[in-house]
Design an enzyme around this catalytic site. Structure first.
Site, short mmCIF file in Angstrom:
data_model
loop_
_atom_site.label_atom_id
_atom_site.label_comp_id
_atom_site.label_asym_id
_atom_site.label_seq_id
_atom_site.Cartn_x
_atom_site.Cartn_y
_atom_site.Cartn_z
N ALA A 74 0.72 -1.26 -0.12
CA ALA A 74 0.06 -0.12 0.01
C ALA A 74 0.73 1.28 0.11
O ALA A 74 1.95 1.38 0.40
CB ALA A 74 -0.80 0.03 1.08
N GLY A 79 7.09 0.58 5.10
CA GLY A 79 7.89 -0.40 4.24
C GLY A 79 8.02 0.14 2.85
O GLY A 79 8.72 -0.01 2.14
N CYS A 80 6.51 0.21 2.53
CA CYS A 80 6.37 0.59 1.00
C CYS A 80 6.97 2.01 0.66
O CYS A 80 7.17 2.07 -0.27
CB CYS A 80 4.88 0.66 0.91
SG CYS A 80 4.08 -0.92 1.10
N THR A 81 6.90 3.01 1.29
CA THR A 81 7.29 4.29 1.12
C THR A 81 9.05 4.03 1.14
O THR A 81 9.43 4.61 0.19
CB THR A 81 7.16 5.13 2.07
OG1 THR A 81 5.54 5.38 2.38
CG2 THR A 81 7.78 6.53 1.99
N ALA A 84 9.79 2.46 -2.22
CA ALA A 84 9.60 3.10 -3.44
C ALA A 84 10.68 4.22 -3.48
O ALA A 84 11.23 4.74 -4.47
CB ALA A 84 8.15 3.79 -3.34
#
EC number: 1.11.1.24
Length: 186
Positions: A74, A79-81, A84
């Site tokens: 998401a 973690g996703c930030t 990315a």
């Protein structure tokens, strides 16, 4: 009597806004939640999804050059930030290797647009609302199916998978592994 709350919580890169977002750990595990359908040496199922601008983008658009397709849980989660931004920080290395980078999650195009703008992400983010492509590719879930998986695929210029990398809790390792593989394709 049922008590419902609208609290939000985060767990390793996934936003949960309702307790109903969780599946019971005792629920039977489906085979495709454990084993990827897309494997090294295979050609993944085609797709067309909307990008952060709402434009349709097909996997076939990238034929003729390597492409890194990474599925993540998401937007706007720790973690996703981190993942990315690591792809962003290494983006020139991917371009030098002749590769495109594409991120896919179940977030909307509008969410992707805000996420890309906030973190200055120079690559394509695709909206897989309903997780149809995630399921077709067999991206495994973690924690008994409660957490959409984090998996990275490297496709060569012919669209054949050369690497499948899964590491839910060390998102930055996806960049290292994909760059190593891309260097070997030269």
């Amino acid at each position: 009597q049922t008590l419902q709350t609208s609290s939000q919580s985060q767990f390793h890169g996934l936003k949960f806004s309702h307790a109903s977002s969780f599946k019971s750990p005792s629920a039977p595990l489906r085979k495709n939640s454990i084993f990827a359908k897309v494997t090294k040496g295979s050609t993944p199922p085609p797709f067309t999804l909307k990008d952060q601008e709402g434009r349709p983008v097909s996997l076939s658009k990238f034929k003729g050059k390597p492409v890194v397709v990474y599925f993540y849980p998401a937007d706007e989660t720790p973690g996703c930030t981190k993942q990315a931004c690591a792809f962003r920080d290494s983006y020139e290395k991917f371009k030098k290797a002749g590769a495109e980078v594409v991120g896919i999650s179940g977030d909307s195009s509008e969410s992707h647009k805000a996420f890309a703008k906030k973190y200055k992400l120079p690559f394509t983010l695709l909206s897989d609302e309903g997780n149809k492509v995630r399921k077709e590719w067999g991206v495994p879930s973690d924690l008994f199916g409660t957490l959409p998986g984090r998996e990275t695929y490297v496709l060569d210029k012919n669209g054949v998978v050369q690497l499948v990398y899964n590491n839910q809790f060390q998102p930055e390792k996806h960049i290292d592994e994909t760059l190593k593989l891309l260097q070997s394709l030269k």
